[in-house]
Design a protein around this motif. Sequence first.
Motif, short mmCIF file in Angstrom:
data_model
loop_
_atom_site.label_atom_id
_atom_site.label_comp_id
_atom_site.label_asym_id
_atom_site.label_seq_id
_atom_site.Cartn_x
_atom_site.Cartn_y
_atom_site.Cartn_z
N LYS A 211 19.02 103.50 -13.52
CA LYS A 211 20.41 103.13 -13.81
C LYS A 211 21.08 104.27 -14.16
O LYS A 211 21.68 104.67 -13.40
CB LYS A 211 21.18 102.02 -14.91
CG LYS A 211 22.51 101.14 -14.38
CD LYS A 211 22.82 99.85 -14.66
CE LYS A 211 24.07 99.17 -14.21
NZ LYS A 211 24.24 98.51 -15.26
N ALA A 212 20.53 104.78 -15.42
CA ALA A 212 21.20 105.90 -15.49
C ALA A 212 20.91 107.25 -14.60
O ALA A 212 21.36 107.97 -14.83
CB ALA A 212 20.69 106.34 -17.29
N ARG B 227 23.11 107.17 -11.69
CA ARG B 227 24.09 107.55 -12.06
C ARG B 227 23.79 109.06 -12.43
O ARG B 227 25.15 109.98 -12.36
CB ARG B 227 25.30 106.82 -13.53
CG ARG B 227 24.84 105.50 -13.12
CD ARG B 227 25.91 104.27 -13.90
NE ARG B 227 26.51 103.29 -13.56
CZ ARG B 227 26.51 102.10 -14.24
NH1 ARG B 227 26.37 102.19 -15.43
NH2 ARG B 227 26.70 101.34 -13.73
N ILE B 228 23.61 109.63 -12.95
CA ILE B 228 23.29 110.99 -13.00
C ILE B 228 23.47 111.80 -11.57
O ILE B 228 23.81 112.43 -10.98
CB ILE B 228 22.44 111.55 -13.79
CG1 ILE B 228 23.03 111.16 -15.08
CG2 ILE B 228 22.62 113.07 -13.08
CD1 ILE B 228 21.63 110.92 -16.31
N GLN C 21 17.87 99.72 -17.31
CA GLN C 21 18.64 100.61 -17.60
C GLN C 21 18.67 102.11 -17.64
O GLN C 21 19.39 102.85 -17.44
CB GLN C 21 18.61 100.40 -19.38
CG GLN C 21 19.56 98.73 -19.07
CD GLN C 21 20.90 98.63 -18.68
OE1 GLN C 21 21.35 99.36 -17.94
NE2 GLN C 21 21.41 97.80 -19.44
N VAL C 22 17.36 102.46 -18.16
CA VAL C 22 17.09 104.23 -17.54
C VAL C 22 16.84 104.41 -16.32
O VAL C 22 17.69 105.38 -15.81
CB VAL C 22 15.40 105.00 -17.51
CG1 VAL C 22 15.09 105.94 -18.26
CG2 VAL C 22 15.24 104.42 -19.46
#
Length: 197
Positions: A177-178, A181-182, A174-175
């Motif tokens: 993935k974030a 996306r940034i 999840q990290v």
Amino acid sequence: MSLSMILPMSAFALAASISPGPVNLVCLSSGTRYRLSQGLIFVTGATLGFIALFIAIGLGLYSAMNVMPGLQALLRWAGVAFLVYLSYRLAVDDGRLTEGDTHKAPGFMTGAVMQWLNPKAWLASASGIGAYTSGNDLQQVLIFASLYMPICWLSLASWVYAGAFLRRYVQRPQVLKAINRILAALLLASCVYLVLE
């Protein structure tokens, strides 16, 4: 060429190579997502692609581009399309790290082609050549390129290593993935800049 020219050329090359741009962001993403060796293959392609562009601009390509505005527009839109594609790939990445999965990693040719579609590379080449060489002096351009090559490679590699550092400490999908996306949003922002320019 004197030391008084080599030092400013080297400083310019470092500032232009290490500052954030589309290629640097892909290097960072490669470091977080893939094996270090895969990221460095991309770095090598990007460095050699940039040096080829740098020499071509030094030999008059940039002047020829000013005479053919249609070609300039085509390159700009190709660059935007390529950056949008890379942004999409980052945005849909699931953040899972699989050491054996290297088929999606940006490789040598992606790095080389990306520099030719990268407005930052064109600007760095044209402004560096304009500031530190006289006219179309091939010897000066080649000396500048020989200084630029290791500086560019090391600068881009530092972004891959920064990504690998992040990967080591941030193992949760999840990290990552974030983070991806940034990075995708930053690449898209650079596309908006290109369109509005």
